[in-house]
Enzyme design. Structure first.
Site, PDB file in Angstrom:
ATOM      1  N   ARG A  34       0.839  -1.217   0.000  1.00  0.00           N
ATOM      2  CA  ARG A  34       0.000   0.000   0.000  1.00  0.00           C
ATOM      3  C   ARG A  34       0.869   1.262   0.000  1.00  0.00           C
ATOM      4  O   ARG A  34       0.535   2.262  -0.644  1.00  0.00           O
ATOM      5  CB  ARG A  34      -0.940  -0.022   1.209  1.00  0.00           C
ATOM      6  CG  ARG A  34      -1.961   1.079   1.156  1.00  0.00           C
ATOM      7  CD  ARG A  34      -3.172   0.806   2.015  1.00  0.00           C
ATOM      8  NE  ARG A  34      -4.217   1.784   1.743  1.00  0.00           N
ATOM      9  CZ  ARG A  34      -4.656   2.661   2.635  1.00  0.00           C
ATOM     10  NH1 ARG A  34      -4.177   2.668   3.851  1.00  0.00           N
ATOM     11  NH2 ARG A  34      -5.594   3.531   2.310  1.00  0.00           N
TER      12      ARG A  34
ATOM     13  N   HIS B 126       0.506   4.204  -2.785  1.00  0.00           N
ATOM     14  CA  HIS B 126       0.237   5.602  -2.429  1.00  0.00           C
ATOM     15  C   HIS B 126       1.391   6.512  -2.830  1.00  0.00           C
ATOM     16  O   HIS B 126       1.184   7.693  -3.102  1.00  0.00           O
ATOM     17  CB  HIS B 126      -0.082   5.720  -0.934  1.00  0.00           C
ATOM     18  CG  HIS B 126      -1.477   5.294  -0.619  1.00  0.00           C
ATOM     19  ND1 HIS B 126      -2.250   5.853   0.361  1.00  0.00           N
ATOM     20  CD2 HIS B 126      -2.267   4.348  -1.192  1.00  0.00           C
ATOM     21  CE1 HIS B 126      -3.449   5.276   0.388  1.00  0.00           C
ATOM     22  NE2 HIS B 126      -3.468   4.343  -0.535  1.00  0.00           N
TER      23      HIS B 126
ATOM     24  N   ASN C 218      -3.259   8.716   4.149  1.00  0.00           N
ATOM     25  CA  ASN C 218      -1.962   8.085   4.435  1.00  0.00           C
ATOM     26  C   ASN C 218      -1.695   7.879   5.925  1.00  0.00           C
ATOM     27  O   ASN C 218      -0.664   7.318   6.295  1.00  0.00           O
ATOM     28  CB  ASN C 218      -0.822   8.929   3.838  1.00  0.00           C
ATOM     29  CG  ASN C 218      -0.809   8.850   2.321  1.00  0.00           C
ATOM     30  OD1 ASN C 218      -1.297   7.869   1.754  1.00  0.00           O
ATOM     31  ND2 ASN C 218      -0.253   9.865   1.673  1.00  0.00           N
TER      32      ASN C 218
ATOM     33  N   HIS D  95      -5.313  -6.422  -2.705  1.00  0.00           N
ATOM     34  CA  HIS D  95      -6.188  -6.554  -1.526  1.00  0.00           C
ATOM     35  C   HIS D  95      -6.335  -8.009  -1.092  1.00  0.00           C
ATOM     36  O   HIS D  95      -7.148  -8.311  -0.241  1.00  0.00           O
ATOM     37  CB  HIS D  95      -7.553  -5.933  -1.810  1.00  0.00           C
ATOM     38  CG  HIS D  95      -7.517  -4.428  -1.875  1.00  0.00           C
ATOM     39  ND1 HIS D  95      -8.584  -3.650  -2.228  1.00  0.00           N
ATOM     40  CD2 HIS D  95      -6.502  -3.546  -1.612  1.00  0.00           C
ATOM     41  CE1 HIS D  95      -8.251  -2.359  -2.188  1.00  0.00           C
ATOM     42  NE2 HIS D  95      -6.979  -2.271  -1.824  1.00  0.00           N
TER      43      HIS D  95
HETATM   44  C1  HEM Z   1      -9.058   2.589  -6.607  1.00  0.00           C
HETATM   45  C2  HEM Z   1      -8.150   1.834  -6.089  1.00  0.00           C
HETATM   46  C3  HEM Z   1      -7.997   1.533  -4.624  1.00  0.00           C
HETATM   47  C4  HEM Z   1      -8.725   1.948  -3.559  1.00  0.00           C
HETATM   48  C5  HEM Z   1      -9.935   2.837  -3.545  1.00  0.00           C
HETATM   49  C6  HEM Z   1      -8.114   1.376  -2.385  1.00  0.00           C
HETATM   50  C7  HEM Z   1      -8.543   1.587  -1.104  1.00  0.00           C
HETATM   51  C8  HEM Z   1      -8.027   1.005   0.019  1.00  0.00           C
HETATM   52  C9  HEM Z   1      -8.519   1.189   1.353  1.00  0.00           C
HETATM   53  C10 HEM Z   1      -9.679   2.120   1.732  1.00  0.00           C
HETATM   54  C11 HEM Z   1      -7.796   0.409   2.174  1.00  0.00           C
HETATM   55  C12 HEM Z   1      -7.992   0.242   3.674  1.00  0.00           C
HETATM   56  C13 HEM Z   1      -7.318   1.385   4.418  1.00  0.00           C
HETATM   57  C14 HEM Z   1      -7.649   1.334   5.891  1.00  0.00           C
HETATM   58  O1  HEM Z   1      -8.823   1.356   6.215  1.00  0.00           O
HETATM   59  O2  HEM Z   1      -6.697   1.254   6.714  1.00  0.00           O
HETATM   60  C15 HEM Z   1      -6.820  -0.271   1.368  1.00  0.00           C
HETATM   61  C16 HEM Z   1      -5.893  -1.146   1.860  1.00  0.00           C
HETATM   62  C17 HEM Z   1      -4.940  -1.734   1.073  1.00  0.00           C
HETATM   63  N1  HEM Z   1      -4.717  -1.501  -0.269  1.00  0.00           N
HETATM   64 FE1  HEM Z   1      -5.906  -0.505  -1.513  1.00  0.00          FE
HETATM   65  N2  HEM Z   1      -7.042   0.623  -2.753  1.00  0.00           N
HETATM   66  C18 HEM Z   1      -6.933   0.700  -4.120  1.00  0.00           C
HETATM   67  C19 HEM Z   1      -5.970   0.123  -4.894  1.00  0.00           C
HETATM   68  C20 HEM Z   1      -4.921  -0.588  -4.399  1.00  0.00           C
HETATM   69  C21 HEM Z   1      -3.825  -1.063  -5.189  1.00  0.00           C
HETATM   70  C22 HEM Z   1      -3.648  -0.799  -6.673  1.00  0.00           C
HETATM   71  C23 HEM Z   1      -3.007  -1.752  -4.342  1.00  0.00           C
HETATM   72  C24 HEM Z   1      -1.715  -2.468  -4.621  1.00  0.00           C
HETATM   73  C25 HEM Z   1      -1.099  -2.611  -5.712  1.00  0.00           C
HETATM   74  C26 HEM Z   1      -3.606  -1.714  -3.028  1.00  0.00           C
HETATM   75  C27 HEM Z   1      -3.102  -2.327  -1.924  1.00  0.00           C
HETATM   76  C28 HEM Z   1      -3.671  -2.273  -0.667  1.00  0.00           C
HETATM   77  C29 HEM Z   1      -3.197  -3.061   0.462  1.00  0.00           C
HETATM   78  C30 HEM Z   1      -2.080  -4.089   0.427  1.00  0.00           C
HETATM   79  C31 HEM Z   1      -3.980  -2.707   1.554  1.00  0.00           C
HETATM   80  C32 HEM Z   1      -3.847  -3.228   2.997  1.00  0.00           C
HETATM   81  C33 HEM Z   1      -2.915  -2.301   3.776  1.00  0.00           C
HETATM   82  C34 HEM Z   1      -2.579  -2.760   5.195  1.00  0.00           C
HETATM   83  O3  HEM Z   1      -2.811  -3.907   5.548  1.00  0.00           O
HETATM   84  O4  HEM Z   1      -2.032  -1.939   5.959  1.00  0.00           O
HETATM   85  N3  HEM Z   1      -4.755  -0.983  -3.102  1.00  0.00           N
HETATM   86  N4  HEM Z   1      -6.985   0.116   0.058  1.00  0.00           N
END
Ligand code: HEM
Length: 317
Positions: free
Chosen positions: A59, A63, A88, A183
């Site tokens: 993530r 970002h 962030n 995800h």
């Molecule tokens: C429109 C595209 C995307 C949206 C709206 C989105 C949104 C989010 C949100 C809201 C979270 C949870 C944050 C939280 O509540 O702490 C999240 C977590 C995450 N996202 Fe996305 N995401 C997107 C695309 C991506 C992409 C392209 C990747 C990787 C290549 C990614 C990897 C991750 C990962 C690995 C997590 C977990 C982070 C953790 O465990 O700390 N996301 N994302």
């Protein structure tokens, strides 16, 4: 966020070809070892003992890239910097990059390997997929909190805006679906999906497509009006919550997507073909996820002599 806004850098380029596998070969002043091997050796015990790091690093990279490109602007400290933008505030993993950077500097020499490349190589090590990363990025000088708040997508982004946003970066629809397959690891806070449980589209009801067992379990994790922002796994297959595999796609086909956009990509005909292909073939997903991470890692990179190689990833030289 305006869906047609761009990454906001005039300096960088979509330089898939300009980056190289093994860019640092022969460039270390202290050793003949290559940088990827050094970072591999720097895998701290944290990599092995804290499985959450995988999601955090992926993530962090996403970002970083979406604001001014893959230039480590996310790492710069300061109140007005990207790091302090609202989307962030839950990011973690900065210390892992600091550790990798100092290990590389000790082995390789000072000021040779950029922080942007450190992020990319560290992530490949964390996800334990054996794709060839390309390097040769330089670090950016600018990091802006307001820009990050404008550009980073919210969980309720529509598929249309999602396609436009990724398209602006040179990433096509299947790249986009593959990347959101990230995800398959990590967690989301209740605040990122609470509306789906209690007040979907201001109806005062839950999102109608959500699997009823998932809905009940998420309501337990995230009681209405709770003061605590708990977390839920993004991949609802409990056997593989921190493993990069295709189970996220299988889960969303069962209406078990936690975030709005996760579920939408299976409901939308522009994206559900790729979802089905990935859900059906884990090996295909693993090979394509790595390749697409490499592609995303080339978005708006800075190349020598642009930018700099930071001495500390947290401040410009
Ligand atoms: C429109 C595209 C995307 C949206 C709206 C989105 C949104 C989010 C949100 C809201 C979270 C949870 C944050 C939280 O509540 O702490 C999240 C977590 C995450 N996202 Fe996305 N995401 C997107 C695309 C991506 C992409 C392209 C990747 C990787 C290549 C990614 C990897 C991750 C990962 C690995 C997590 C977990 C982070 C953790 O465990 O700390 N996301 N994302």
């Amino acid at each position: 966020m305006s869906p047609v806004d761009t990454v906001g850098t005039k300096e960088g380029c979509l330089c898939f070809a300009a980056l190289q596998v093994g860019y640092y070969n022969g460039k270390c002043t202290n050793t003949s070892a290559d940088v990827e091997t050094i970072v591999k050796n720097s895998r701290t015990s944290q990599f092995a003992t804290d499985a959450m790091i995988i999601g955090q690093l992926i993530r962090l990279q996403f970002h970083d890239i979406f604001v001014r490109g893959c230039d480590a602007s996310i790492l710069l400290d300061g109140k007005s910097k990207e790091k302090n933008a609202a989307p962030n505030l839950n990011l973690k993993g900065y210390n892992i990059i600091d550790n990798a950077k100092s290990f590389v500097e000790n082995e390789c020499g000072t000021g040779i390997v950029s922080c942007a490349d450190n992020i990319i190589v560290a992530i490949r090590e964390a996800v334990v997929l054996f794709y060839s990363v390309t390097t040769g990025r330089r670090d950016g000088l600018i990091s802006n909190k307001t820009k990050a708040e404008l550009l980073l997508p919210a969980a309720e982004i529509s598929v249309t805006d999602f396609i436009i946003l990724f398209g602006n970066l040179g990433l096509n629809v299947s790249d986009m679906v593959l990347l959101i397959g990230g995800h398959t690891v990590g967690v989301a806070h209740c605040s990122s999906f609470q509306d789906r449980l209690y007040n979907y589209s201001n109806t005062g009801k839950a999102e109608p497509t959500m699997d009823s067992t998932l809905l009940a379990s998420l309501k337990m994790t995230c009681p209405q009006n709770s003061m605590v922002d708990n977390t839920a796994n993004l991949d609802q297959n409990t056997a593989s919550i921190n493993t990069i595999d295709n189970s996220f796609f299988m889960q969303i086909q069962k209406n078990k997507g936690v975030l709005g956009i996760d579920q939408e990509i299976d409901l939308d005909t522009r994206t559900n073909g790729t979802v089905a292909s990935m859900a059906n073939d884990n090996n295909l997903f693993l090979s394509q996820f790595g390749a697409t991470m490499v592609k995303m890692g080339a978005v708006n990179v800075l190349l020598d002599p642009q930018g700099q190689v930071r001495l500390s990833c947290r401040s410009v030289n």
